[in-house]
Structure formats: C-alpha cells, structure tokens
Design an enzyme around this catalytic site. Structure first.
Site, PDB file in Angstrom:
ATOM      1  N   CYS A 174     -16.660  -2.764  17.916  1.00 44.63           N
ATOM      2  CA  CYS A 174     -15.695  -3.105  16.868  1.00 44.63           C
ATOM      3  C   CYS A 174     -16.273  -4.242  16.025  1.00 44.63           C
ATOM      4  O   CYS A 174     -17.040  -5.073  16.504  1.00 44.63           O
ATOM      5  CB  CYS A 174     -14.330  -3.454  17.451  1.00 44.63           C
ATOM      6  N   SER A 218     -17.187  -5.879  21.493  1.00 48.22           N
ATOM      7  CA  SER A 218     -17.007  -6.582  20.214  1.00 48.22           C
ATOM      8  C   SER A 218     -18.387  -6.817  19.618  1.00 48.22           C
ATOM      9  O   SER A 218     -19.383  -6.850  20.337  1.00 48.22           O
ATOM     10  CB  SER A 218     -16.324  -7.927  20.437  1.00 48.22           C
ATOM     11  N   ASP A 219     -18.448  -6.999  18.322  1.00 49.82           N
ATOM     12  CA  ASP A 219     -19.687  -7.508  17.744  1.00 49.82           C
ATOM     13  C   ASP A 219     -19.840  -8.948  18.251  1.00 49.82           C
ATOM     14  O   ASP A 219     -18.896  -9.558  18.742  1.00 49.82           O
ATOM     15  CB  ASP A 219     -19.623  -7.444  16.215  1.00 49.82           C
ATOM     16  N   SER A 220     -21.044  -9.474  18.164  1.00 47.62           N
ATOM     17  CA  SER A 220     -21.294 -10.775  18.799  1.00 47.62           C
ATOM     18  C   SER A 220     -20.426 -11.869  18.183  1.00 47.62           C
ATOM     19  O   SER A 220     -20.430 -12.042  16.967  1.00 47.62           O
ATOM     20  CB  SER A 220     -22.774 -11.142  18.686  1.00 47.62           C
ATOM     21  N   ALA A 240     -17.362 -11.854  17.698  1.00 42.37           N
ATOM     22  CA  ALA A 240     -16.281 -11.394  16.820  1.00 42.37           C
ATOM     23  C   ALA A 240     -14.912 -11.884  17.307  1.00 42.37           C
ATOM     24  O   ALA A 240     -14.006 -12.071  16.502  1.00 42.37           O
ATOM     25  CB  ALA A 240     -16.287  -9.870  16.720  1.00 42.37           C
TER      26      ALA A 240
END
Ligand SMILES: *[C@@H]1O[C@H](CO)[C@@H](O)[C@H](O)[C@H]1NC(C)=O
Ligand SMILES: *[C@@H]1O[C@H](CO)[C@@H](O)[C@H](O)[C@H]1NC(C)=O
Ligand SMILES: *[C@@H]1O[C@H](CO)[C@@H](O)[C@H](O)[C@H]1NC(C)=O
Ligand SMILES: *[C@@H]1O[C@H](CO)[C@@H](O)[C@H](O)[C@H]1NC(C)=O
Ligand SMILES: *[C@@H]1O[C@H](CO)[C@@H](O)[C@H](O)[C@H]1NC(C)=O
Ligand SMILES: *[C@@H]1O[C@H](CO)[C@@H](O)[C@H](O)[C@H]1NC(C)=O
Ligand SMILES: *[C@@H]1O[C@H](CO)[C@@H](O)[C@H](O)[C@H]1NC(C)=O
Length: 795
Positions: A274, A307-309, A311
């Site tokens: 995401c 999650s994206d890093s 995020a």
C-alpha cells in the site's frame, strides 16, 4: 534442464549446490526445533498456521510483522528465523554480487520493457529474476544498500511497480511499462507468473514472491507541488506523503486499479504494497475498503500486504489522519496492512524501530486492538513464508537446488540484451538515415551520456560488477568504438559537448568541431536520475536547455543528427525535433545498452525496435495538466485513452527502419468459446530485410453511450497486441480472440458493465497500416459483426 533432472533423483543434503551453506540459510524447523506441528509438512497450511500463531506470545507477534527490522524479525525460541521482507527485483535482483563474482543480471528498466510488447521477455525475465534470487539467497547474499551490516536477503520482491504513467512529470515513470492499464496488467501478470513460478513444476512452493506496488494511485512524488498542481520551489510542499488523490469510482476501477486486479486475478500475485498517499481522504495503508472489500473480497487475494517504507508514520505526521501511533497501528491492522515497513536511517537501515513492535502489545492489552486482527496479519505474512518452503524439509523442494551458476547465466544476459534492442523506439527517421552504414558514413558521437556507465542501467540496481565498481559496463563510447572497428567503419570522432544539465558550455566548441568533420552525428543525451527519480518529480519535461542549445549549434554544421534520448517520462522535443533527422526514445535501456545500441543503429539487429507504450506529448502538456488532478478525462485528458489534443507521437508509434509491413483486411471467424469471435489479419513483411512488427488491437465505445456515463469519455482502449518477426515477403496470421468481456467498461460506481451498442475495433501497427471493423453488442450480449459504412450484418 538441471533443476528438472535433479528432481528425478533423491538429492542428499550434502549434494546441495556448491556454494550453498545451508546451515546459514534462514529457515525454520531445523533440528532440534523441528517437532512442532507447524513443522509437519503433511498438515494443511491452515492448521500449521494455527499452530505457529498459538505458540507466539503477544510480545513476540509484532516482530514477525515488521519489515526492515530483520534480522530481528526472528523468534529463535521457536526456531523461526529472520526474514528480510522487501528486497527489490524490478528489473533484476537488487543484491550484491555472489561470492564467486557473479552479479545479478540487470535487465532494462520497465519503461524500456513496455515498448517491446513482447510477452516472452516479460515472463522469461520474471522467471530469470526469481531463479537468480533463489541462487543468490542460497549463497547468503544481502541486498545492495550502503549499509554493510545487512541481513540475508529475503525471497519476496517489492516489485513490480504497476502504477500507470499518469503524468510525464512523475519521477518514477521509469519503473513502469506503460500508461495503459491493460498493458501494465499483462506485464504485471507475466512478470508475476514467471517470478513466483508456483504452477509449472511444483505448485506447493513459490520460487519467489511478487509484491505489486504501490496500491494505489502513487503517481506523484513531490517535493514542491502546490494545492493547484503547480510547481513552486518556495511554497509548494505537497508530496507523495501528503497528497490526497481524489479519484472518481470510475477512474479508480478503470485506470488506477485495473492492472493490479489483473496481476492478482490472473497472475496470482502473493504480495501487495500500500502506498504513501491518501485516496479520497484515506491513507492507502489505512484504507479498509481498498484492502478488504476490493483486494480480498473482490479479487480473492490471499497473500500479504506491506506498507511502503515508513508509510504508517505518514498517517500521523503528514496526513494528520490518526492522532497518535496507537490509533495508526489500529487503523492499519484493521484495514489489512499486515506488514509495517519501518522507517530506516541512512547507514543503519535495519536497526530502527517499528510502530507495530512498539504499540501492538499495549494496544491489545488496553482493548484498542482486537488480537484477532494481529493474528489475521500473522496468518497472511507467515502464510507466504510457509509457501516459500521455509518451514519444510528441503530435500524435495525444487528451488533448493539452484546452482550458483544460475546467476548471470548466458541466456539471462542474452535476454537482457535482446530486451534492450527490442525496447528502443524510433520516433522519426528523415530520409531513412537509420540504419546508418558505418562504412559509408563517418560518425561524430556526441552527448552527455557518452561515457556513462550507470545512468543507462536505471534505478533499483543490484551490483552491476564485482567490487561495486561499474568498470564492467560498456559505455556508449566504448560500444561505438568497438562496433566501428568491427565493421571497419569510415571513422569515429567523439566529444561529450556538455553535461546533462547546467550551463557549462566549455565543451561545445570541441563537439561542434567533431560534428563538422563527420558525415553523421549520433547524439546520446536526455535525462538522468538526478532529474527524475523516487521523490523527484520533473517539473519541466523539456530537454534541458544546455542540451537544446548544443543540438542547435550542432545542427548549424551537420544536418544528419540521430538523437538518442535516455529518459523515464517522455521528453518535450518541440525545440529540437526539426533539427534532428532521427529521434530515438531509449528509456533507461539497461546496462548492456552500450553494446547493443551501435548494432541496432547500424541495422545489424533484425529483431530490434519497439513502439511507444506512452503518449509522447508536445511541450505544452505541462501547462495543460494539473499534477494534482487525478481525473483521467478532464480536458485535455490523460494518456491516449482520454487525451483530446494532438500528441507529438501517439501511443503505439514506432518506426521500423529495416523493412515495411502491411496488414490484410480483417476477417472474423467463430471463436473457440461460446459468444466469442476470432479477429484475424495477415501481417506481411513487404520489404527486403527481416524485421519485427507489433500489431495492436483497440476498441472504441459506442458513440450512443450516454454522456452521463464516464466511460463515454474513453477514446479507445487497447485489448490485444502481438509482436511478430518475419522474413521478407512472409506473412503471418495474427488473431485476437474477442468475447463480450473484452468490451466491458465501468459505470460511475466503478462496476464492470457491458453496454450495448456499436463498438469500433481497430487493428493497427501504430504507424501506417490500420484496419477497422464494427461490432454490435445487443442487450443479450451477443456479438455481431458489421462491415463498412452500410453496416450490413455478416453474421
Ligand atoms: C504429520 O501429520 C500427519 C497428518 O496428520 C500425521 O499422520 C503424522 O503423524 C504427523 N507427523 C508427525 C511427525 O507428527
Ligand atoms: C533473534 O536473533 C538474534 C541473533 O541471533 C538474537 O539475539 C535474538 O534474541 C533473537 N530474537 C528473538 C525474539 O528470538
Ligand atoms: C519454473 O522453475 C523451474 C525450476 O527452476 C524451471 O525449470 C521452469 O522453467 C520454471 N517455469 C516457468 C514457467 O517459469
Ligand atoms: C505545507 O505548507 C502549508 C502552508 O505553510 C502548511 O499548512 C502545511 O501543513 C504544509 N504541509 C506539509 C505536508 O508540510
Ligand atoms: C563511470 O562513470 C563515472 C561518471 O562519468 C566516472 O567518474 C567513472 O570513472 C566511471 N567508472 C568507470 C569504472 O569507468
Ligand atoms: C492469410 O493468408 C492465408 C494464406 O494466404 C490465407 O489462407 C488466409 O485466409 C489469410 N487470412 C486473413 C485473415 O486474411
Ligand atoms: C520476443 O523476445 C524473445 C526473447 O528475446 C525473442 O526470442 C523473440 O523473437 C521475440 N519475439 C519477437 C516476435 O520478436
């Protein structure tokens, strides 16, 4: 063949591939911790997951739900090893080289792979990357990051990037193959099937895991956008961390979700990431509707979501959507963000904390989070690790027998080189200057990328050469020197002329002198990754002024300029297009481009050349499009599907300088399935040399479609394509199977609908051959072919 042969014999542990130190490979259920029911490979996966989850304490659980935490993501008490979530494999494994000096094969970037329109390349590349990842992993190789204290690389890839090219200014356009959701979806599906490879040989195990990113609508980086979508270095502060992508339900389904859906439904992708941004007010990683209703219920996704890093942090700090960390963690777990990719600090990326670790135990104890939600996340995340075979005996697993020699093996390198050649797009070619005969013309090689050994390779790179020094990469200059000598060319002069950017013109005089003395100029310029990259959008799409000026100066002394441009998004060419005899869109063509480009330009590669998988606009597009406007159809409209203006070069454009092709009239036969038709055309090589052609099939919705339907704004939609290679005078039949589903559009709620009416179908090579037919769909969803202006029915 080797892995298959090995399957036939019992492979004792000791005979595992040379170089594999299996004792160091992080896997579970090693003696003496092999007696747990979760270690019993005969039990159903669900039971094994129930067992392992039941053995974890509340304190331990979040350690298995945090990426970028490895090697701490281990529960040694139960023999659960570290797992490094989140390697990258976008166009090659982003790792270091193996101890034997073999480095991961680096393929062209996706924006150079889209233009090949070659399904074989996409799928075979996926397989090759997955195999190499396994081989590197078996050798304890780590990711390729500055941090030297790296854990063992994991087996899931945070790739592919399936966000469409929404706007030419987006910094990450190089990571994705196209602006078209169908093409991006086919790419994502094939890449995933190849990479995961869990059906062909042994459907118990994934070779590796694909993680589709970034769900969803991550198509702006920043850092200086204003609320009205303009770039303002002083006041603009809207970035991917703060942007709210306002998207209609129609555009969301038809444009922003379609490729992801295809890669999940048809490709079986086991991972999704995401994104940082909000979608209609809700941060993607807290978006329950998206991650549950759409992804799990509608698409039947059964993998893990990360999650994206960092995020999750943005949910509080830049979106102000949650008030504190406990609420953030609660929202993310409830939405279905199984893994938190934690923040990382430069130089120590695997050592920082994760909010799941900090908050989950107390939030469960205080009743803020139901422990069931934590267990649901564990089930998804651990399920993937089990399906990678990491808790099973290894003797009969095909992917435990992959030799070190797999890395950079000759057929992978060959594929990378072929992809480079097939992904170059010839936009214009006055007087057929390409192919250039080096024995007839002396060459002046000019441009800022002449001595480049890294830009061409793009981003998310594994080590290209041992010792992390690009000396093994052939520069464009070295490639031309070698080719000109090989073909005993008339001569080659070279001068860089200028840098990619800036105002230093001290190199102009030399370049102009070199150009004056040569018959033909080959200019290798364009962008670099300081102008367009992750977190760097490109506010100005034009070729940097210094390069424009250099080209204009050269044009005064030599009118045969062949301009080769490296780029992510398209480059505005209005200022130079008339001075250039030929223009080549090269994308970021890969680390072998220095060797490949000369042969392609000299006409020595019959399989070369691709077609645009993006729209090539005029410069003015950057004034006409609002970067913050996510509507696809608001005038002037985005991409060939909605753009109402005249592009400089349309989607699908691309010349073949070697030969010419023709398409025969379309013929329709009954298809294989019920209610299907097979649309056929014969492609003929009408020239005198072998060559490759790309044939595309589009449909346009009925003109009678109510203007209230957002789908009525769709100009046309790609639904099929085929790349064919033909000897001179030879024909091949290309067939497109059409069923009512091909023509499904979306209504204003984002639901798929088949609108009755007359659809126009066009089959084209994007340049000079085009055939059309009309197909009537009645209320009962029957297809009927109509020919010509009198529309007399033939079926
Ligand atoms: C593993 O599970 C199977 C199926 O339930 C069972 O028959 C077998 O005894 C189990 N093996 C061990 C070592 O417990
Ligand atoms: C993870 O492994 C490290 C290094 O072996 C060890 O120090 C640590 O205690 C382990 N963590 C857990 C939770 O088992
Ligand atoms: C899957 O992997 C096996 C074993 O490495 C390999 O032989 C096979 O070609 C792969 N198949 C596909 C379709 O990628
Ligand atoms: C951007 O700047 C505005 C105005 O100064 C400010 O209100 C807003 O919080 C800033 N947004 C971010 C994400 O920094
Ligand atoms: C690679 O290119 C950079 C930038 O032009 C240059 O500084 C460096 O020396 C080159 N490295 C090698 C090994 O050629
Ligand atoms: C293609 O050519 C073959 C051989 O000439 C012919 O039999 C066939 O009908 C043609 N098909 C189409 C679609 O024109
Ligand atoms: C597609 O790519 C593969 C691999 O490079 C190549 O063998 C094949 O010829 C290509 N197909 C066409 C039609 O060019």
């Amino acid at each position: 063949m080797l892995p298959l042969l090995l399957l036939l014999v019992v492979v004792p542990l000791l005979h595992l591939s040379e170089g594999a130190h299996t004792d160091q490979i992080p896997r579970g259920c090693k003696p003496p911790l092999d007696w747990f029911p979760f270690c019993n490979a005969s039990l159903p996966l669900d039971e094994r997951l129930d067992d392992i989850i039941s053995r974890l304490t509340l304190q331990e659980k979040p350690y298995l739900l945090v990426a970028r935490e490895s090697p701490k993501g281990n529960i040694s008490r139960l023999g659960i090893p570290e797992f490094d979530w989140g390697g990258n494999c976008m166009h090659g494994v982003q790792s270091r080289c193996a101890p034997d000096g073999r480095c991961p094969t680096s393929f062209p970037n996706p924006n150079s792979l889209g233009p090949t329109f070659n399904r074989t390349i996409w799928k075979t590349m996926g397989t090759a990357i997955g195999l190499e990842l396994r081989a590197l992993w078996l050798q304890n190789v780590g990711e390729n990051h500055d941090d030297r204290n790296l854990p063992h690389m994991g087996l899931d890839c945070w790739s592919p990037n399936l966000n469409i090219v929404r706007d030419p200014r987006w910094g990450r356009n190089l990571e994705t193959p196209s602006e078209d959701p169908f093409l991006v979806g086919v790419f994502g599906t094939l890449y995933t099937l190849g990479l995961q490879n869990n059906s062909q040989v042994d459907d118990r195990y994934f070779q590796a895991v694909a993680t589709l990113k970034h769900l969803d609508a991550n198509s702006l980086e920043g850092p200086h956008w204003t609320p009205d979508g303009k770039w303002d270095k002083k006041h603009g502060n809207i970035t991917r961390y703060s942007v709210n992508a306002k998207i209609s339900m129609h555009d969301w389904a038809a444009s922003y979700l379609a490729a992801f859906r295809q890669a999940v439904v048809e490709g079986g992708a086991a991972g999704i990431m995401c994104s940082y941004n909000r979608i209609n007010g809700v941060p993607a990683c807290a978006h329950e509707y998206l991650l549950q209703r759409v992804v799990r219920q509608q698409w039947k996704f059964r993998g893990y979501v990360t999650s994206d890093s960092h995020a999750l942090e943005k949910i509080v700090t830049t979106h102000h959507y949650a008030k504190d960390w406990p609420e953030t963690v609660q929202l993310a777990l409830q939405a279905g963000c199984d893994i938190e990719s934690a923040a990382w600090t430069k130089g120590n990326m695997f050592a920082t904390g994760g909010h799941y670790i900090d908050e989950v135990p107390s939030a469960v104890q205080s009743g803020l989070i139901d422990e069931e939600l934590v267990d649901r996340a564990l089930r998804n995340a651990l399920g993937v690790r089990f399906r990678l075979g990491l808790f099973d005996p290894i003797e009969d697993q095909p992917f435990w027998n992959i030799p070190p020699s797999t890395v950079q093996q000759p057929d992978h390198v060959k594929l990378a080189k072929e992809a480079t050649a097939q992904g170059l797009v010839l936009l214009k070619n006055d007087n057929k200057i390409v192919p250039i005969d080096p024995t007839k013309y002396s060459i002046a090689l000019i441009g800022p990328h002449l001595y480049d050994n890294i830009t061409m390779a793009g981003n998310y790179l594994g080590q290209l050469c041992p010792k992390d020094n690009p000396s093994c990469v052939t520069t464009f200059h070295a490639g031309f020197v070698e080719a000109v000598s090989k073909y005993q060319g008339k001569g080659l002069g070279a001068a860089k002329g200028c840098s990619v950017n800036g105002n230093d013109k001290t190199g102009f005089a030399e370049a102009i002198d070199v150009a004056k003395k040569a018959d033909v100029v080959i200019y290798v310029g364009g962008n670099n990754l300081h102008m367009e990259a992750e977190f760097i959008d490109r506010p100005d799409i034009r070729l940097p002024a210094i390069q424009v000026e250099l080209l204009q100066e050269i044009a005064k002394v030599n009118d045969k300029i062949v301009t080769v441009l490296l780029h992510g998004g398209m480059i505005g060419l209005d200022a130079i297009v008339n001075q250039a005899a030929a223009v080549i869109s090269a994308g970021y063509p890969g680390r072998y481009a220095g060797e490949i480009l000369p042969d392609v330009l000299f006409g020595k590669n019959a399989r070369a050349w691709g077609k645009l998988a993006i729209t090539w606009y005029h410069d003015s597009i950057q004034e006409d499009l609002n970067m913050l406007d996510f509507s696809m159809s608001r005038p002037p409209g985005r991409t060939y599907r909605y753009f109402q203006g005249t592009p400089q070069y349309p989607f699908g454009h691309g010349l073949n300088p070697l030969t010419s092709f023709d398409l025969s009239k379309l013929v329709v036969h009954k298809g294989k399935g019920k209610q299907t038709l097979a649309l056929q055309t014969n492609v003929t090589n009408t020239g005198s040399r072998p060559g490759s052609e790309i044939v595309m099939a589009f449909f346009s919705p009925p003109s009678t479609l109510s203007k209230r339907q957002p789908a009525s704004k769709l100009r046309k939609q790609l639904f099929g394509f085929e790349r064919v290679h033909l000897q001179p005078t030879v024909s091949r039949t290309v067939a497109f199977e059409i069923s009512p589903t091909v023509f499904q559009l979306y209504d204003s709620d984002g639901l798929q609908v088949l609108f009755p009416g007359k659809y126009s179908v066009t089959v084209t090579n994007g340049v000079d051959a085009e055939e059309q037919i009309s197909i009537l769909i009645d209320k009962q969803h029957n297809l009927k072919v109509l020919h010509g202006p009198d529309e007399s029915a033939t079926q």
